[in-house]
Design an enzyme around this catalytic site. Structure first.
Site, PDB file in Angstrom:
ATOM      1  N   GLU A   1       0.044  12.318   6.728  1.00 33.32           N
ATOM      2  CA  GLU A   1      -1.379  12.270   6.389  1.00 33.32           C
ATOM      3  C   GLU A   1      -2.149  11.585   7.515  1.00 33.32           C
ATOM      4  OE1 GLU A   1      -2.715  13.621   3.821  1.00 33.32           O
ATOM      5  OE2 GLU A   1      -1.040  13.966   2.453  1.00 33.32           O
TER       6      GLU A   1
ATOM      7  N   CYS B   1      -1.499   7.491  -4.171  1.00 34.30           N
ATOM      8  CA  CYS B   1      -0.977   7.584  -2.797  1.00 34.30           C
ATOM      9  C   CYS B   1      -2.053   7.199  -1.785  1.00 34.30           C
ATOM     10  CB  CYS B   1      -0.469   9.000  -2.508  1.00 34.30           C
ATOM     11  SG  CYS B   1       1.074   9.348  -3.361  1.00 34.30           S
TER      12      CYS B   1
ATOM     13  N   HIS C   1       3.374  12.701   2.637  1.00 36.07           N
ATOM     14  CA  HIS C   1       3.625  13.373   1.361  1.00 36.07           C
ATOM     15  C   HIS C   1       4.806  14.328   1.539  1.00 36.07           C
ATOM     16  CE1 HIS C   1      -0.351  12.483  -0.762  1.00 36.07           C
ATOM     17  NE2 HIS C   1       0.568  12.301  -1.691  1.00 36.07           N
TER      18      HIS C   1
HETATM   19  N1  PCA Z   1       2.229  10.953  -5.633  1.00 35.16           N
HETATM   20  C1  PCA Z   1       0.934  10.585  -6.158  1.00 35.16           C
HETATM   21  C2  PCA Z   1       1.053   9.127  -6.513  1.00 35.16           C
HETATM   22  C3  PCA Z   1       2.511   8.828  -6.542  1.00 35.16           C
HETATM   23  C4  PCA Z   1       3.138   9.983  -5.866  1.00 35.16           C
HETATM   24  O1  PCA Z   1       4.336  10.082  -5.560  1.00 35.16           O
HETATM   25  C5  PCA Z   1      -0.206  10.908  -5.188  1.00 35.16           C
HETATM   26  O2  PCA Z   1      -0.083  11.860  -4.405  1.00 35.16           O
HETATM   27  O3  PCA Z   1      -1.224  10.226  -5.215  1.00 35.16           O
END
Ligand code: PCA
Length: 189
Positions: A78, A141, A163
């Site tokens: 990200e 996240c 991610h």
């Molecule tokens: N994904 C969520 C929060 C925890 C996770 O593993 C997100 O993308 O915000």
């Protein structure tokens, strides 16, 4: 140098979180550097507080936080964290944010200083799908990513959020390999 990797606990009714599965499979040493691990709760504010305390305690040089983005088909570093909380579902403590800034005095977004494009090249060269993401969303996240980047000046680390997709797209062993390759790229900077 030391590094800290984080993943999340399950949320939204799931029984596992692929981000923690992947972080658990990264070797204890990457490129000669010790890897520390921390599981964060999928809770606004609390996850960020726990992360900040662990960074203050361990003083890692590099911190890579990971979460799952269901529906994606590639590992996605990200680029930015945004100063906002907005989600369609509550967090694991029942908090439901429908649109507010995290810090009224801070800018709209912060950008990682780690070399995301070289990381993506390294992951793709290993045969694992990877691409740049320009939004970590505005759920927990992003909340953790915001705290990670906002804390850099005070705590002295460089941070990144990655991610990982659901395991139907990239299994946990491959996701762990991708995270390790991103870490190696950051360490060789
Ligand atoms: N994904 C969520 C929060 C925890 C996770 O593993 C997100 O993308 O915000």
């Amino acid at each position: 140098m030391s590094v800290l990797l984080t993943g999340f606990d399950p949320f939204g009714g799931a029984s596992v979180n692929p981000s923690w599965e992947a972080v658990s499979l990264v070797p204890d040493t990457v490129a000669g550097h010790t890897v520390h691990r921390l599981q964060l709760p999928t809770v606004f504010g609390r996850a960020a507080d726990l992360l900040r305390s662990e960074i203050a305690r361990l003083q890692p040089d590099i911190v890579i936080s990971c979460g799952v983005a269901n529906g994606r088909t590639a590992v996605t570093p990200e680029l930015v964290a945004i100063n906002y909380r907005y989600a369609s579902i509550p967090d694991n403590a029942g908090q439901h944010y429908t649109g507010q800034r995290i810090d009224d005095a801070a800018p709209a977004a912060l950008m990682t200083r780690l070399p995301v494009h070289r990381m993506i090249d390294a992951v793709k060269a290993a045969g694992i799908p990877a691409s740049l993401s320009l939004s970590a969303g505005a759920y927990v996240c992003n909340d953790v990513y915001w705290a990670l980047l906002a804390g850099e000046a005070e705590l002295g680390h460089k941070g990144l959020f990655i991610h990982v997709p659901g395991t139907e797209a990239v299994d946990s062993a491959q996701a762990a390999r991708a995270i390790a390759l991103c870490l190696e790229t950051a360490l060789h900077e």
